[in-house]
Design an enzyme around this catalytic site. Structure first.
Site, short mmCIF file in Angstrom:
data_model
loop_
_atom_site.label_atom_id
_atom_site.label_comp_id
_atom_site.label_asym_id
_atom_site.label_seq_id
_atom_site.Cartn_x
_atom_site.Cartn_y
_atom_site.Cartn_z
N ALA A 62 -43.95 -20.40 38.98
CA ALA A 62 -43.36 -20.84 37.71
C ALA A 62 -42.15 -21.71 38.06
CB ALA A 62 -42.90 -19.62 36.92
N GLY A 101 -46.54 -17.60 40.17
CA GLY A 101 -47.42 -18.09 39.11
C GLY A 101 -48.50 -19.02 39.66
N GLU A 104 -51.11 -16.86 40.81
CA GLU A 104 -51.75 -16.24 39.63
C GLU A 104 -52.75 -17.22 38.99
OE1 GLU A 104 -47.84 -15.06 38.05
OE2 GLU A 104 -48.73 -13.10 37.72
N GLU A 124 -42.29 -12.79 43.48
CA GLU A 124 -41.41 -12.58 42.31
C GLU A 124 -40.37 -11.50 42.56
OE1 GLU A 124 -44.61 -13.17 42.20
OE2 GLU A 124 -45.15 -14.41 40.47
C1 3H9 Z 1 -43.02 -16.87 39.03
O1 3H9 Z 1 -43.89 -17.58 39.43
C2 3H9 Z 1 -43.15 -15.98 37.83
C3 3H9 Z 1 -44.58 -15.77 37.37
O2 3H9 Z 1 -45.18 -14.69 38.00
C4 3H9 Z 1 -44.64 -15.35 35.94
C5 3H9 Z 1 -44.49 -16.32 34.89
C6 3H9 Z 1 -44.78 -15.79 33.53
N1 3H9 Z 1 -39.18 -23.62 40.61
O3 3H9 Z 1 -37.22 -24.08 49.21
P1 3H9 Z 1 -37.18 -25.55 49.36
C7 3H9 Z 1 -37.18 -26.38 44.45
S1 3H9 Z 1 -41.51 -16.85 39.79
C8 3H9 Z 1 -38.28 -24.61 40.58
O4 3H9 Z 1 -35.96 -26.18 49.91
P2 3H9 Z 1 -39.24 -25.42 51.38
C9 3H9 Z 1 -35.97 -25.93 45.26
O5 3H9 Z 1 -34.93 -25.50 44.42
C10 3H9 Z 1 -41.62 -18.07 41.06
N2 3H9 Z 1 -37.84 -25.25 41.67
O6 3H9 Z 1 -38.45 -26.11 50.17
C11 3H9 Z 1 -35.65 -27.20 46.02
O7 3H9 Z 1 -34.95 -28.06 45.14
P3 3H9 Z 1 -33.80 -29.00 45.72
C12 3H9 Z 1 -42.36 -17.57 42.22
C13 3H9 Z 1 -38.30 -24.84 42.86
O8 3H9 Z 1 -40.26 -26.41 51.79
C14 3H9 Z 1 -37.01 -27.82 46.27
O9 3H9 Z 1 -37.90 -27.23 45.32
N3 3H9 Z 1 -42.30 -18.55 43.28
C15 3H9 Z 1 -39.24 -23.80 42.96
O10 3H9 Z 1 -38.28 -24.88 52.37
C16 3H9 Z 1 -37.54 -27.54 47.68
O11 3H9 Z 1 -37.51 -26.15 47.91
C17 3H9 Z 1 -41.33 -18.53 44.20
O12 3H9 Z 1 -40.47 -17.70 44.18
C18 3H9 Z 1 -39.68 -23.17 41.78
N4 3H9 Z 1 -40.59 -22.18 41.79
O13 3H9 Z 1 -39.98 -24.17 50.75
C19 3H9 Z 1 -41.40 -19.61 45.25
N5 3H9 Z 1 -39.53 -23.60 44.27
O14 3H9 Z 1 -34.48 -29.89 46.71
C20 3H9 Z 1 -40.05 -20.21 45.46
C21 3H9 Z 1 -38.81 -24.51 44.95
O15 3H9 Z 1 -33.27 -29.68 44.50
N6 3H9 Z 1 -40.05 -21.31 46.39
N7 3H9 Z 1 -38.07 -25.25 44.11
O16 3H9 Z 1 -32.79 -28.05 46.35
C22 3H9 Z 1 -40.13 -21.16 47.72
O17 3H9 Z 1 -40.28 -20.07 48.25
C23 3H9 Z 1 -39.97 -22.39 48.57
O18 3H9 Z 1 -39.37 -23.39 47.78
C24 3H9 Z 1 -41.30 -22.97 49.14
C25 3H9 Z 1 -41.00 -24.33 49.82
C26 3H9 Z 1 -41.86 -21.98 50.18
C27 3H9 Z 1 -42.31 -23.20 48.06
#
Ligand code: 3H9
Length: 655
Positions: A62, A101, A104, A124
């Site tokens: 999400a 998400g 999901e 999450e």
């Molecule tokens: C969810 O999904 C809830 C659902 O179950 C239910 C819904 C009803 N959203 O980490 P990085 C941005 S909860 C917005 O440096 P990497 C991050 O801020 C979500 N922005 O890259 C950064 O921005 P900036 C569950 C996001 O290559 C840029 O992307 N998912 C999101 O080292 C690069 O990120 C997670 O918790 C996001 N979801 O790692 C996954 N994700 O450049 C969270 C990233 O401006 N994300 N950004 O600073 C991660 O674990 C890592 O970002 C990922 C890439 C492994 C994907």
């Protein structure tokens, strides 16, 4: 504005492509785009849809930046149900990370294929949430209860092959993903594969006792956290009710968590960690220097750990000690640590051997002539450090970065011992350096922009979380520790016991209470450090009287078997009446009247001490932003992430 979701047709297959950089998060536009694409596919002559993503990853979840804003339809849970109910075959093709998400969405497909390097997960819990779009209900139906509990309560992703082993991925694709996935869909169609809808599957047989077992484990491992327990409740519900009942329950629990303080704190922390990597006044066109070889000076616990950190990231290291004996001792610590990593299952024997091979020893500084970066990690003697930097200045090539791992010394003075202060900065690792994630990157008055930017980037490569700090005594973290420690000592004199202070702070969520930390670090360390300070620098004498007396009585902490506690041979602490007496006598001697002290007062005063110093640190420009201080305290000092860090905690408490 163009939709971030594209629909094209290849033969009899509709291909839906999500393109929402950087991580294809499920913003409103992506959700709406997916809905539209499925509607288009429903009307055309295709027989199946394939969902793929452009860019570096499959959908990573999400859009966290939309949390806290008014929800806008289509909502993700409805979208997932809608896609699952689609009446043509639906396959998801995964590369990069399918997370939260995003996974999901993939679980709503009839089948999932992935490249071998892909990872899938439901992280999450790390945001204080649970998967809120059917993840807690669909995962156990595919992978069983045990695997679902492990995946969702840990938040740790699974590699594609491991995910295939538990049934979360159906096919591993070699070579080009789109080509391989189209061929896979073709095979499924040719075999008339059924439209397997995850929500209609039965949860496999399992031992009903597992839920309470996991609850008890999590009560210890994730002490004080609400999301892990809620996840267990949801998976238990999945195992004991229909999908519709389970998903309604999941929804209720998700919204409860979303509304709570812990998820707000963890969401703050997610962005804080990423903000910390940014340097406000850095020109965009700064050129990064290449770092392909490193020298480390000093083979003690710290130097050895730093050498391992670089080697573990594939960077060759020359470890320098003053003589052969010291070098042998240093390298044997490294060997022991690698054996430990193998024993704990962190590295395979082959991986550990490959990393160890990257570390070579030397007793001659000339061996550092060609390295790109040197990290000095000798003990805290300013003159010795300056002598080392002047030697480095003489031997190192032009453009080499010269870093000190000092915890307290003046980086500007150390830099002035060289003729190239612009190449000098502090890289303050935390012990054990190969494990702790925090790296304070200390910017000296003359540190060049490219040196700072290179080290911030390098930190990510060696899997550290970097935070920029300015030069002052103790930088960010250790400077804040001083008033924190002082408050802890005052609380003892005013009426608390060491065990009460520790348990109040541990119940608050600190990894370890302050007294146990002092005992672990060694009370003699602070004692020696104070000897070098003026009375003014030492602060209120009541703030160190008890530890001084303990050291003078030979109670140096864990290493001598006693400090604030007594320790058995397994280093287990027990409260010690002798220490209680010493505290009472000292209070009397200083004219401090003892009284009952509540746990709340302990937490408020100790966190308050951190926050007051943190504010000064921001005012003086030592930290770039309050959230950087939160990152330092969570990653370096065991402050609970679910409280967001001291500065965030204070900002919320003030509301
Ligand atoms: C969810 O999904 C809830 C659902 O179950 C239910 C819904 C009803 N959203 O980490 P990085 C941005 S909860 C917005 O440096 P990497 C991050 O801020 C979500 N922005 O890259 C950064 O921005 P900036 C569950 C996001 O290559 C840029 O992307 N998912 C999101 O080292 C690069 O990120 C997670 O918790 C996001 N979801 O790692 C996954 N994700 O450049 C969270 C990233 O401006 N994300 N950004 O600073 C991660 O674990 C890592 O970002 C990922 C890439 C492994 C994907």
């Amino acid at each position: 504005m163009a939709s971030p979701v594209n629909y094209t047709v290849t033969g009899n297959i509709g291909v839906i492509t999500v393109d929402n950089p950087p991580v294809n998060a499920l913003s409103w536009a992506v959700r709406q785009g997916l809905l539209d694409a499925f509607e288009t596919a429903a009307k055309d002559a295709t027989e199946a849809v394939l969902l793929v993503c452009d860019g570096r990853t499959f959908i990573a979840g999400a859009d966290i930046s939309e949390f806290g804003t008014p929800p806008r339809a289509p909502h993700l849970p409805d979208l997932c149900d809608h896609m699952e109910a689609f009446d043509k075959l639906f396959v998801a093709a995964i590369h990069g990370t399918a997370l939260g998400g995003g996974f999901e969405v993939a679980l709503s497909a009839n089948y999932r294929c992935a490249v071998a390097t892909a990872k899938v997960g439901l992280p999450e819990v790390k945001l204080g949430l649970l998967p809120g779009a059917g993840g807690t209900q669909r995962t156990p139906r595919l992978a069983g209860v045990d695997a679902a509990l492990q995946l969702i309560t840990s938040g740790a992703p699974l590699g594609a092959t491991a995910a295939k082993d538990v049934g979360l991925v159906d096919e591993i694709i070699d070579g080009d993903l789109l080509e391989g996935a189209l061929a896979y869909v073709g095979r499924l169609l040719a075999d008339s594969a059924p439209q397997r809808r995850t929500s209609t599957l039965e949860v496999p047989q399992h031992d009903a006792a597992i839920f309470d077992q996991v609850r008890a484990q999590l009560a210890k491992k994730a002490r004080g956290q609400v999301a892990p327990q809620a996840i267990v409740d949801c998976i238990e519900k999945a195992a004991g009710s229909t999908y519709d009942e389970g998903v309604a329950y999941e929804r209720r629990r998700f919204l409860e968590l979303m509304d709570g303080d812990q998820s707000k704190a963890l969401q703050h922390f997610f962005f804080a960690e990423r903000a910390a990597a940014k340097i406000d006044d850095m020109p965009e066109d700064v050129q990064i220097r290449s770092v392909e070889s490193v020298g480390v000076i000093g083979g003690g616990t710290m130097g050895g750990g730093i050498a391992m950190t670089f080697a573990n990231a594939g960077i060759p290291v020359t470890l320098v000690e003053i003589n052969d004996d010291a070098l042998e001792r240093g390298l044997s610590i490294v060997d022991r640590n690698y054996a430990g990593s193998v024993k704990r299952g962190k590295l395979s024997e082959t991986q550990a051997a490959a990393c160890r091979d990257l570390i070579s020893g030397a007793t001659d500084y000339a061996k550092l002539a060609d390295v790109d970066l040197v990290v000095e990690a000798v003990f805290e003697d300013p003159n010795l450090k300056k002598e080392i930097f002047s030697k480095l200045d003489a031997v190192c090539k032009d453009g080499a970065i010269l870093a000190t791992n000092t915890s307290y010394q003046d980086v500007n003075e150390i830099a002035a011992a060289t003729g190239r202060p612009e190449d000098v900065l502090g890289l303050h690792f935390f012990s054990p350096a190969h494990i702790m994630k925090l790296l304070e990157v200390v910017r000296g008055a003359e540190t060049a922009n490219d040196v700072l930017a290179t080290c911030m980037k390098l930190a990510r490569r060696i899997r550290k979380v970097p935070v920029v700090a300015g030069v002052c005594y103790g930088f960010i973290g250790n400077r804040m520790l001083q008033p924190y420690g002082e408050q802890a000592q005052l609380l003892l004199l005013e009426g608390a016991t060491p065990e009460q202070v520790d348990s109040a702070m541990e119940d608050f969520g600190m990894a370890m209470g302050p007294m146990r930390v002092f005992d672990l670090a060694g009370l003699d360390v602070g004692y020696k450090a104070r000897e070098a300070l003026s009375d003014k620098e030492k602060g209120d004498p009541a703030g160190y009287r008890v530890p001084d007396l303990l050291v003078e009585a030979g109670r140096l902490g864990q290493k001598s078997g006693s400090g604030f506690y007594s320790y058995d041979e397994n280093r287990r602490p027990t409260p010690d009446p002798e220490v209680h007496r010493l505290i009472e006598d000292t209070a009397a001697e200083l004219g401090i009247e003892r009284r009952d002290i509540s746990d709340d007062e302990i937490v408020n005063r100790l966190v308050g001490a951190l926050v007051d110093e943190g504010r000064k640190i921001i005012d003086e420009g030592i930290a770039q932003r309050a959230s950087d201080i939160d990152v330092v305290y969570v990653y370096g000092y065991g402050f609970p992430a679910f409280r967001g860090g001291p500065m965030f905690y204070a900002s919320q408490s003030a509301k």
